[in-house]
Write a protein that holds these residues in place. Structure first.
Motif, PDB file in Angstrom:
ATOM      1  N   THR A   1       4.560   7.731   8.773  1.00 49.84           N
ATOM      2  CA  THR A   1       5.454   6.595   9.023  1.00 49.84           C
ATOM      3  C   THR A   1       5.479   6.218  10.500  1.00 49.84           C
ATOM      4  N   GLU A   2       5.552   7.234  11.346  1.00 47.63           N
ATOM      5  CA  GLU A   2       5.687   6.997  12.789  1.00 47.63           C
ATOM      6  C   GLU A   2       4.326   6.765  13.461  1.00 47.63           C
ATOM      7  N   LYS A   3       3.265   6.923  12.679  1.00 41.94           N
ATOM      8  CA  LYS A   3       1.956   6.989  13.337  1.00 41.94           C
ATOM      9  C   LYS A   3       1.040   5.811  13.007  1.00 41.94           C
ATOM     10  N   ILE A   4       1.608   4.735  12.493  1.00 43.65           N
ATOM     11  CA  ILE A   4       0.767   3.601  12.090  1.00 43.65           C
ATOM     12  C   ILE A   4      -0.117   3.139  13.249  1.00 43.65           C
ATOM     13  N   ASN A   5       0.460   3.093  14.437  1.00 42.61           N
ATOM     14  CA  ASN A   5      -0.302   2.550  15.564  1.00 42.61           C
ATOM     15  C   ASN A   5      -1.416   3.456  16.043  1.00 42.61           C
TER      16      ASN A   5
ATOM     17  N   ASN B   1      -3.421   4.858  13.941  1.00 42.42           N
ATOM     18  CA  ASN B   1      -4.388   4.917  12.841  1.00 42.42           C
ATOM     19  C   ASN B   1      -5.007   3.530  12.622  1.00 42.42           C
ATOM     20  N   PRO B   2      -6.282   3.372  12.958  1.00 43.41           N
ATOM     21  CA  PRO B   2      -6.902   2.040  12.888  1.00 43.41           C
ATOM     22  C   PRO B   2      -6.856   1.415  11.493  1.00 43.41           C
ATOM     23  N   THR B   3      -6.976   2.237  10.444  1.00 40.59           N
ATOM     24  CA  THR B   3      -6.971   1.690   9.078  1.00 40.59           C
ATOM     25  C   THR B   3      -5.604   1.117   8.730  1.00 40.59           C
ATOM     26  N   LEU B   4      -4.566   1.889   9.001  1.00 37.85           N
ATOM     27  CA  LEU B   4      -3.212   1.437   8.657  1.00 37.85           C
ATOM     28  C   LEU B   4      -2.802   0.250   9.529  1.00 37.85           C
ATOM     29  N   ARG B   5      -3.217   0.294  10.784  1.00 37.52           N
ATOM     30  CA  ARG B   5      -2.900  -0.817  11.681  1.00 37.52           C
ATOM     31  C   ARG B   5      -3.542  -2.101  11.170  1.00 37.52           C
ATOM     32  N   PHE B   6      -4.797  -1.980  10.732  1.00 35.63           N
ATOM     33  CA  PHE B   6      -5.496  -3.159  10.200  1.00 35.63           C
ATOM     34  C   PHE B   6      -4.809  -3.671   8.938  1.00 35.63           C
ATOM     35  N   ALA B   7      -4.478  -2.761   8.032  1.00 35.69           N
ATOM     36  CA  ALA B   7      -3.839  -3.162   6.770  1.00 35.69           C
ATOM     37  C   ALA B   7      -2.521  -3.875   7.057  1.00 35.69           C
TER      38      ALA B   7
ATOM     39  N   GLY C   1       0.850  -1.191   0.000  1.00 35.21           N
ATOM     40  CA  GLY C   1       0.000   0.000   0.000  1.00 35.21           C
ATOM     41  C   GLY C   1       0.885   1.239   0.000  1.00 35.21           C
ATOM     42  N   VAL C   2       0.788   2.022  -1.058  1.00 36.74           N
ATOM     43  CA  VAL C   2       1.553   3.274  -1.132  1.00 36.74           C
ATOM     44  C   VAL C   2       0.648   4.372  -0.572  1.00 36.74           C
ATOM     45  N   ILE C   3       1.064   4.945   0.552  1.00 38.00           N
ATOM     46  CA  ILE C   3       0.183   5.807   1.337  1.00 38.00           C
ATOM     47  C   ILE C   3       0.607   7.277   1.228  1.00 38.00           C
ATOM     48  N   ARG C   4      -0.386   8.143   1.052  1.00 34.23           N
ATOM     49  CA  ARG C   4      -0.126   9.572   0.939  1.00 34.23           C
ATOM     50  C   ARG C   4       0.237  10.159   2.311  1.00 34.23           C
ATOM     51  N   GLY C   5       1.416  10.795   2.386  1.00 30.00           N
ATOM     52  CA  GLY C   5       1.800  11.467   3.631  1.00 30.00           C
ATOM     53  C   GLY C   5       2.953  10.786   4.342  1.00 30.00           C
TER      54      GLY C   5
END
Ligand code: PLP
Length: 303
Positions: free
Chosen positions: A92-96, A98-104, A84-88
Motif C-alpha cells: 500500500t505504501e510502496k506504489i511509488n 514499484n514501476p508496474t503499480l505506478r504505471f497501472a 486491480g486487486v493486488i497480492r500483498g
C-alpha cells in the motif's frame, strides 16, 4: 483493439551441429503498452465487457504483474474503469517504488491491496460477492486473465504462415496462451511449453482448454519458481540482447530462451528442425526486477 494484428518473425542465427533453425515471433512489439500475449488475452474480454455494458473491469495480480499493467492500459484505452486487486497488503505504501503499480495507477486503475491469505480466496464465490458488495458491478477477469475468451484471443498468435515450423515454443504461466497456440497449431506440429513456475497442476489446466494433444511441457527451466532468477539467467539474457538486439524478460521469455538454447545444444530436436519461439512480451517487468537485483547487489539486466 479491433484491428487484427500480426507480428513479425525473425531468425535467431545459431550455430549448432544439428542444423536446427530457430525463429522468434515478436509478439512483444504488437502494442507499446499492452504487450504480447496480454494483448491477445484481453482483446475478446474487453469486447465482452463492453457488450455486457459493464463500466468496470476487476482483476487480480502480483506487484510486478504484466497482466495488471496491460489491463490498466487496455481499460483506459477502451473507456472502462479498472480495479486491480493486488497480492500483498504491505505494498500500500510502496506504489511509488514499484514501476508496474505506478504505471497501472497512472492509467486510472484503482489499486486494492489484500493480504496473501485473502488473495488465495480470489476464485471463491463468497470472496467475489464481497468484492461486488464493496465495488459494485464489474466484469471479472481471473488472475493472469485466463478464460475461454483469452484462449480464443491467443489462437490469433498463430497464422497459416507458421505451418512451416516443426515446433512452436512458448512460455507458460497459467496456461491460457499455450492453449490458444495448441488450438491454432497443426497436428503435425509440436507445441512446447516452458513453465515459469513450479507445480504439476499446469498439465490439467491446459487440458481444460486445449483441443489437441500435440504438446508437452518442459519443466526444467523455472529457475526455482515464479519470479525467481539466478545470475546465470541474467548473463544469458544480456548475451542474447548483445548478440541479437532482442530484449527478454526475466520472468518468462528469458527462461524459455535459456531452455531452448540448452535443448538445442543437447540434441533435443531432430536434425534440420524449424523451431518457432513466441516472444510473449513482458518487458515492462524488467525495471522492477532491476530495482530488486540492485538491492541484492546482483548483476543487472541490460535494458
Ligand atoms: C503472462 C505471461 C505469460 C504467461 O501466459 P499464460 O497465458 O498465463 O500462460 C507468458 N509470457 C509473458 C511475457 C507474460 O506476461
Amino acid at each position: 483493439m479491433h484491428t487484427p494484428t500480426t507480428s513479425s518473425i525473425q531468425q535467431v542465427p545459431l550455430e549448432n551441429k544439428g542444423n536446427i533453425q530457430l525463429y522468434i515471433k515478436r509478439e512483444d512489439l504488437i502494442h507499446p503498452f499492452i504487450s504480447g500475449n496480454k494483448f491477445r488475452k484481453l482483446k475478446y474480454n474487453i469486447l465482452e465487457a463492453k457488450r455486457l455494458k459493464k463500466q468496470t473491469l476487476l482483476t487480480f495480480g502480483g506487484a510486478y504483474s504484466n497482466h495488471i499493467a496491460a489491463t490498466a492500459y487496455a481499460c483506459k484505452e477502451n473507456g472502462l474503469s479498472s480495479i486491480g486487486v493486488i497480492r500483498g497488503e504491505e505494498l500500500t505504501e510502496k506504489i511509488n517504488d514499484n514501476p508496474t503499480l505506478r504505471f497501472a495507477q497512472s492509467c486510472g486503475m484503482k489499486l486494492v491491496f489484500i493480504t496473501r491469505d485473502d488473495y488465495r480466496k480470489k476464485s471463491e464465490t463468497e470472496f467475489i460477492i464481497k468484492l461486488e458488495y464493496k465495488f459494485g458491478d464489474f466484469y471479472l477477469l481471473p488472475e493472469g486473465g485466463t478464460n475461454e475468451l483469452a484462449v480464443k484471443g491467443c489462437k490469433e498468435i498463430i497464422n497459416s504462415e507458421d505451418e512451416k515450423f516443426d515446433y512452436i515454443c512458448t512460455c507458460v504461466g497459467t496456461g491460457g496462451t499455450i492453449s490458444g497456440i495448441i488450438n491454432a497449431s497443426k497436428l503435425k506440429q509440436k507445441v512446447i511449453g516452458f513453465p515459469a513456475l513450479k507445480g504439476d497442476f499446469l498439465n490439467q489446466d491446459i487440458r481444460k482448454f486445449a483441443v489437441q494433444n500435440n504438446w508437452e511441457l518442459i519443466t526444467d527451466y523455472h529457475f526455482g519458481g515464479y519470479g525467481k532468477i539466478k545470475p546465470e539467467l541474467i548473463t544469458f539474457m544480456n548475451m542474447f540482447k548483445a548478440t541479437y538486439n532482442i530484449s527478454l524478460d526475466p520472468i518468462y521469455t528469458g527462461k524459455m530462451m535459456f531452455g531452448l538454447f540448452d535443448l538445442i545444444e543437447h540434441g533435443f530436436f531432430p536434425n534440420d528442425s524449424k523451431v518457432l519461439a513466441i516472444h510473449t512480451g513482458g518487458l515492462q517487468g524488467v525495471s522492477g526486477m532491476n530495482l530488486k537485483l540492485k538491492r541484492k547487489n546482483l548483476p543487472l539486466i541490460k535494458e
